[in-house]
Motif scaffolding. Structure first.
Motif, PDB file in Angstrom:
ATOM      1  N   CYS A 156      -1.845   0.671 -12.940  1.00 52.89           N
ATOM      2  CA  CYS A 156      -2.631  -0.328 -12.102  1.00 52.89           C
ATOM      3  C   CYS A 156      -2.339  -1.811 -12.635  1.00 52.89           C
ATOM      4  O   CYS A 156      -2.369  -2.808 -11.689  1.00 52.89           O
ATOM      5  N   GLU A 208      -7.613   2.892 -13.354  1.00 51.44           N
ATOM      6  CA  GLU A 208      -6.876   3.589 -12.567  1.00 51.44           C
ATOM      7  C   GLU A 208      -7.683   5.258 -12.084  1.00 51.44           C
ATOM      8  O   GLU A 208      -7.725   5.824 -13.081  1.00 51.44           O
ATOM      9  N   ILE A 257     -10.786  -4.233  -5.721  1.00 44.58           N
ATOM     10  CA  ILE A 257     -10.219  -2.697  -5.682  1.00 44.58           C
ATOM     11  C   ILE A 257      -8.985  -3.066  -4.736  1.00 44.58           C
ATOM     12  O   ILE A 257      -8.648  -3.729  -3.854  1.00 44.58           O
ATOM     13  N   HIS A 258      -7.935  -2.092  -5.209  1.00 47.38           N
ATOM     14  CA  HIS A 258      -6.709  -1.774  -4.186  1.00 47.38           C
ATOM     15  C   HIS A 258      -6.312  -0.556  -4.098  1.00 47.38           C
ATOM     16  O   HIS A 258      -6.549   0.069  -5.129  1.00 47.38           O
ATOM     17  N   HIS A 259      -6.091  -0.054  -2.981  1.00 46.39           N
ATOM     18  CA  HIS A 259      -5.595   1.346  -2.842  1.00 46.39           C
ATOM     19  C   HIS A 259      -4.095   1.602  -2.508  1.00 46.39           C
ATOM     20  O   HIS A 259      -3.530   0.351  -1.612  1.00 46.39           O
ATOM     21  N   LEU A 297      -3.037   9.392  -3.601  1.00 42.30           N
ATOM     22  CA  LEU A 297      -3.755   8.007  -3.791  1.00 42.30           C
ATOM     23  C   LEU A 297      -4.053   7.450  -5.045  1.00 42.30           C
ATOM     24  O   LEU A 297      -4.571   8.188  -5.908  1.00 42.30           O
ATOM     25  N   THR A 298      -3.799   6.465  -5.306  1.00 40.85           N
ATOM     26  CA  THR A 298      -4.285   5.622  -6.577  1.00 40.85           C
ATOM     27  C   THR A 298      -5.164   4.552  -5.945  1.00 40.85           C
ATOM     28  O   THR A 298      -4.870   3.733  -5.050  1.00 40.85           O
ATOM     29  N   THR A 299      -6.244   4.394  -6.828  1.00 46.37           N
ATOM     30  CA  THR A 299      -7.223   3.542  -6.614  1.00 46.37           C
ATOM     31  C   THR A 299      -7.503   2.736  -7.891  1.00 46.37           C
ATOM     32  O   THR A 299      -7.681   3.207  -9.147  1.00 46.37           O
ATOM     33  N   CYS A 300      -7.234   1.258  -7.897  1.00 47.54           N
ATOM     34  CA  CYS A 300      -7.234   0.291  -8.850  1.00 47.54           C
ATOM     35  C   CYS A 300      -8.347  -0.450  -8.757  1.00 47.54           C
ATOM     36  O   CYS A 300      -8.661  -1.021  -7.841  1.00 47.54           O
ATOM     37  N   LYS A 301      -9.440  -0.150  -9.830  1.00 48.53           N
ATOM     38  CA  LYS A 301     -10.562  -1.114  -9.952  1.00 48.53           C
ATOM     39  C   LYS A 301     -10.689  -1.946 -10.922  1.00 48.53           C
ATOM     40  O   LYS A 301     -10.396  -1.606 -11.880  1.00 48.53           O
ATOM     41  N   HIS A 333       0.816  -1.121  -0.030  1.00 48.65           N
ATOM     42  CA  HIS A 333      -0.102  -0.035   0.051  1.00 48.65           C
ATOM     43  C   HIS A 333       0.775   1.306  -0.221  1.00 48.65           C
ATOM     44  O   HIS A 333       0.373   2.246   0.178  1.00 48.65           O
ATOM     45  N   ILE A 369     -11.736   4.999   2.378  1.00 48.64           N
ATOM     46  CA  ILE A 369     -11.288   6.406   2.077  1.00 48.64           C
ATOM     47  C   ILE A 369     -12.192   7.363   2.541  1.00 48.64           C
ATOM     48  O   ILE A 369     -13.343   7.310   2.520  1.00 48.64           O
TER      49      ILE A 369
END
Length: 157
Positions: free
Chosen positions: A51, A126, A70-72, A108-112, A35, A151
């Motif tokens: 991502c 991304e 999902i990953h942050h 922050l990058t959120t990968c869905k 993370h 978040i």
């Protein structure tokens, strides 16, 4: 008899404490590895985006072939992120651990995961932002982050 009682005390008190400490440090190491990406790495163009490269790494670290939904990942120095677990007043019953809302917003990058993709392809969208995060902490005082549990949504979206 005295030696036997010392061995029993060691097994009943010290072994569980050492087991807990090794669990905590493992969770903290996993948090850092999965993370925190600072400074942000650049993946090869063959990954077709940050991502997709990151999630390939995450799946390898977790030793899991399944694609996380999902990953942050935070793009901030460890010292700034971990300082948010130095004093955690909130106990999160759902996780049976202390938790904290970060004082600062972090890049922050959120990968869905893209829907309708077969499990073997694991393609991701991304989203980048700067947000405060809810962290699961290893203990109430002088803890370390173990997981991003949410978040913070400011309502100004």
């Amino acid at each position: 008899l005295m030696v036997l009682s010392r061995i029993l005390v060691f097994q009943l008190l010290l072994v569980p404490a050492l087991t807990f400490l090794s669990f905590t440090s493992s969770a903290v190491r996993n948090f850092y590895a999965l993370h925190i990406d600072y400074p942000k790495v650049t993946f090869s163009k063959s990954f077709h985006g940050y991502c997709n490269g990151l999630m390939s790494y995450v799946r390898g670290m977790k030793k899991d072939w399944r694609c996380p939904q999902i990953h942050h990942v935070l793009h901030a120095p460890w010292t700034k992120v971990s300082s948010n677990c130095k004093h955690s007043d909130t106990f999160c019953e759902d996780f049976n651990e202390y938790c904290s809302l970060s004082q600062d917003a972090f890049p922050l990058t959120t990968c869905k995961r893209l829907s309708m993709e077969p499990p073997s392809t694991c393609q991701y969208n991304e989203t980048t932002s700067t947000k405060r995060v809810y962290l699961l902490c290893s203990r109430k005082y002088n803890g370390e982050p173990m997981y991003i549990i949410g978040i913070f949504q400011s309502g100004i979206e």
